[in-house]
Design an enzyme around this catalytic site. Structure first.
Site, PDB file in Angstrom:
ATOM      1  CB  THR A  41      30.117  43.284  39.100  1.00  0.00           C
ATOM      2  OG1 THR A  41      29.569  42.888  40.352  1.00  0.00           O
ATOM      3  CG2 THR A  41      29.371  42.565  37.978  1.00  0.00           C
ATOM      4  CG  HIS A  44      34.399  39.100  39.498  1.00  0.00           C
ATOM      5  ND1 HIS A  44      35.312  38.128  39.841  1.00  0.00           N
ATOM      6  CD2 HIS A  44      34.066  39.727  40.658  1.00  0.00           C
ATOM      7  CE1 HIS A  44      35.524  38.157  41.148  1.00  0.00           C
ATOM      8  NE2 HIS A  44      34.780  39.126  41.664  1.00  0.00           N
TER       9      HIS A  44
END
Length: 349
Positions: A41, A44
């Site tokens: 995450t 990203h």
């Protein structure tokens, strides 16, 4: 203090000095961070792929949600014995104001904010969090292993969602931290055979083997079906768990399931996937999504980590100080390391 932050809704992150958190208010604790893991995450967010637009209102915000630390200071309403405890933290902070929260259905809170996403996180020396989100970890557990608790709860939930039973044959797609943890918990569930496949993933597949899972394959230069052919000769898989976040492999993953088999999607995908619904229906196959683990899973995962700290520690292949966090992100993005942990400088000394 030095903090790694997302400043604007565009690619990039910044490491710079920020003010230390304020004294904790009612129900909150101030944590001295010891170790923080770099998560997919986080990568990203750094690259600013789709799906994180809700972060804009929180910027600039300090990243980091997989962490361990000691309670430095407790706010009003927090038990006095909290001070000094080593804890990991559930990063999903409830709003306590939505209809679900008022009904006591906290797992469906619609106003939750993520530590390191919607509020400041743990790529810093200190972080402020609600005491109710803290989960105690044994003082003897290495901080970097305790920092693996959050991703390992995700792995635990994926295996629970799959409903793996003793004797099942399981294919795990994606040899990163989540895929590795899924293999570990599939073993606990009694899987008779566990195969882990990656794509141009020699280093992470080597870590998988070091963890005790010899059945690995790399699909680089060939299809997923070709890569796992040595195992499908004995039959298709009972369970396939996708933890790679690559939409294009979902149809092929589905084809590797036996009739009435289960495909679990654990990866985060930046685009939709196309599947053959007719084949799905005729073969009675199921597709299940998995994400956040329930509160009750956390103590179970901490217990597993406590009993298997040395083995799970093999997942960590790089440890860097906060001053080199940008290097850690490059290592993680390049798939050269299985898990990169950022340590506060004083923890390293």
């Amino acid at each position: 203090m030095l903090a790694l932050q997302k400043l604007r809704p565009e690619p990039g992150i910044a490491l710079h000095d920020v003010a230390a958190p304020a004294a904790p208010g009612p129900g909150d604790v101030l944590i001295a961070v010891e170790a923080t893991g770099i998560c997919g995450t986080d990568l990203h967010i750094a690259a600013w792929t789709s799906g994180y637009a809700s972060m804009k209102s929180a910027m600039p915000v300090t990243l980091g949600h997989e962490f361990c630390g000691r309670v430095l200071q407790a706010g009003p309403g927090v038990p006095v014995e909290a001070a000094g405890q080593r804890v990991t933290v559930r990063p999903s902070v409830l709003c306590h104001d939505c209809a679900a929260c008022h009904a006591g259905d906290f797992d469906h809170c619609t106003g939750r904010k993520g530590v390191g996403i919607g509020r400041n996180g743990a790529f810093a020396a200190q972080v402020l969090v609600p005491w109710e989100n803290c989960v105690a970890v044994p003082i003897a557990m290495p901080p970097e292993v305790a920092a693996l608790t959050e991703p390992m709860t995700v792995c635990h939930e994926a295996v629970e969602t799959a409903g793996i039973r003793p004797g099942d044959r399981v294919l795990v797609i994606g040899p990163g931290t989540i895929g590795q943890g899924i293999a570990l918990f599939a073993e606990v569930a009694g899987a008779a055979e566990i195969v882990v496949v990656g794509h141009d993933d020699a280093a992470r597949l080597a870590t998988v083997r070091e963890l005790g899972f010899p059945n690995t394959a790399d699909s680089f230069g060939r299809s997923l079906t070709e890569a796992v052919a040595p195992w499908t000769g004995a039959g298709l898989f009972d369970v396939v768990i996708e933890a790679a976040g690559v939409p294009s492999i979902v149809p092929e993953a589905l084809s590797l399931l036996r009739k009435r088999g289960v495909l679990v999607i654990a990866g985060i995908h930046a685009a939709p996937a196309t599947i053959d619904l007719t084949a799905l229906v005729r073969d009675h196959k199921q597709i299940r999504g998995t994400y956040r683990a329930p509160v009750e899973a956390w103590p179970q995962v901490v217990d597993y980590l406590s009993k298997n700290a040395a083995r799970v520690g093999e997942m960590i292949t790089a440890r860097l100080p906060i001053s080199r966090a940008d290097e850690g992100f490059r290592l993680a993005a390049a798939k050269r390391d299985s898990k990169v942990i950022i340590l506060q400088d004083e923890v390293r000394s």
